[in-house]
Design an enzyme around this catalytic site. Structure first.
Site, short mmCIF file in Angstrom:
data_model
loop_
_atom_site.label_atom_id
_atom_site.label_comp_id
_atom_site.label_asym_id
_atom_site.label_seq_id
_atom_site.Cartn_x
_atom_site.Cartn_y
_atom_site.Cartn_z
N GLU A 139 -87.54 -58.13 37.84
CA GLU A 139 -86.38 -57.87 38.71
C GLU A 139 -85.07 -58.14 37.97
OE1 GLU A 139 -86.34 -59.76 42.65
OE2 GLU A 139 -84.16 -59.75 42.52
N CYS A 208 -83.96 -63.08 49.54
CA CYS A 208 -84.32 -62.22 50.67
C CYS A 208 -84.88 -63.04 51.83
CB CYS A 208 -85.32 -61.16 50.21
SG CYS A 208 -86.96 -61.81 49.93
N SER A 236 -95.95 -64.45 39.80
CA SER A 236 -95.20 -64.14 41.02
C SER A 236 -94.12 -65.20 41.20
CB SER A 236 -96.15 -64.13 42.21
OG SER A 236 -95.44 -64.32 43.41
N SER A 237 -92.87 -64.78 41.08
CA SER A 237 -91.76 -65.73 41.15
C SER A 237 -91.73 -66.44 42.49
CB SER A 237 -90.44 -64.99 40.92
OG SER A 237 -89.34 -65.79 41.22
N ASN A 238 -91.85 -65.68 43.58
CA ASN A 238 -91.73 -66.34 44.88
C ASN A 238 -92.87 -67.31 45.14
OD1 ASN A 238 -93.53 -65.13 47.22
ND2 ASN A 238 -93.11 -63.49 45.78
#
Ligand code: SF4
Length: 326
Positions: A139, A208, A236-238
């Protein structure tokens, strides 16, 4: 298979299941886009980068005929669709697709596109842009790649924010990656605002709704449990942020787990309560698999801890909508 307990009655285990957890609207849209493209155009459908950061999802789409590539030069010329992942891509990618006349379908999450647009508006107004995010994440590569080299400075930590020297402090703006830690980002933004009071930020936070809601649920559950599992992938960053949030909220043993087979049972022996959540790219079937694995060893009682309701929905990319021309 999970190891079975030795003998005797199973010890009780209270499982607090965070809600919301798992798939967000951007991930649902991206996966639906690949599935719909496979239905509409037949296999193979090319996908640039993992459509979402989850091996289970990627493997199931691969079995249906998706071919995952890292760069467009791995996609042959022709009419096969090539889908850009939910993380977004640098401007050079659709430009290259157009140059080669490829059939590109953009599954970038609309909330990532919003950040791209903000960055472009700041640039057009002559502002220097600071992006708060993690170097190397797709991203961040995509957002920085909306603008010429040097237009965006990446800030990863509070120390970076303290050391940053803008060209002109009166013409400065910031944006953030969508999946960051709310608390870390608030600290970095506070430093920037203190040092550069004229800095301009987004009207609505770039982090978000899905990231925000999943972190809030973890903050509620983590202090109440002996251990916490975040179902999600290491890239996965989140999901990584959820594990950090759980630790900071007071949970001594917080682990990121992809599948039940990955559980390190030594970390979960002797517990009487367990929190479970899932990153935005982890399907619910993996949460169920992990709960099943605990039910083999423990007499489980599952309670849902809900901190928000979600009803966000993003329509499919235009070419894939039911009313799109064949
Ligand atoms: S985590 Fe947020 S920004 Fe990323 S795909 Fe989901 S909704 Fe979009």
């Amino acid at each position: 298979m999970p190891e079975r307990p030795q003998s005797g009655a199973k010890p009780p285990l209270r499982i607090l299941l965070c809600a919301p957890r798992g798939f967000c609207a951007g991930v649902v849209r991206a996966i639906d886009a690949v599935e719909r493209a496979l239905e509409k155009y037949g296999p193979p459908v090319y996908v640039r980068h993992e459509i979402v950061h989850n091996k289970y999802v990627v493997e199931s789409l691969r079995r249906k005929g998706a071919i995952f590539v890292e760069e467009l030069d791995e996609v042959p010329d022709g009419d096969r669709p090539v889908i850009f992942s939910a993380h977004g891509v640098a401007k050079a990618v659709p430009q290259e697709a157009e140059r080669r006349n490829l059939f590109a379908i953009d599954a970038t999450c609309p909330l990532v596109t919003k950040v791209h647009r903000e960055a472009m508006v700041h640039f057009k107004r002559g502002r220097e842009i600071v992006l708060v995010g993690h170097r190397g994440h797709p991203e961040v590569i995509g957002t920085m790649g909306q603008l010429p080299d040097g237009a965006v400075t990446l800030i990863e930590t509070a120390d970076d924010a303290r050391a940053f020297q803008p060209r002109d402090p009166s013409s400065l703006a910031y944006a953030t990656q969508t999946t960051l830690s709310i608390d870390d980002t608030a600290e970095i933004v506070a430093i920037l605002k203190l040092r550069f009071p004229a800095i301009i930020g987004p009207h609505k936070e770039d982090i978000c709704y899905a990231t925000t809601n999943r972190q809030e649920a973890v903050k509620r559950v983590a202090p109440q449990v002996d251990a916490m599992i975040v179902v999600g992938a290491p890239n996965s960053s989140n999901s990584q942020r959820l594990r950090e949030v759980a630790e900071r909220a007071g949970c001594r043993a917080a682990a990121l787990v992809q599948r039940a087979d990955d559980i390190d049972w030594s970390r979960f022996s002797g517990i009487s309560s367990l929190g479970i959540t899932a990153g935005a790219s982890a399907p619910e079937i993996l949460v169920e698999e992990i709960i099943d694995a605990f039910s083999v060893r423990y007499a489980i009682a599952v309670e849902i801890v809900s901190t928000a309701e979600e009803s966000v929905f993003f329509p499919l990319p235009r070419d894939l909508r039911p009313d799109a021309a064949e």
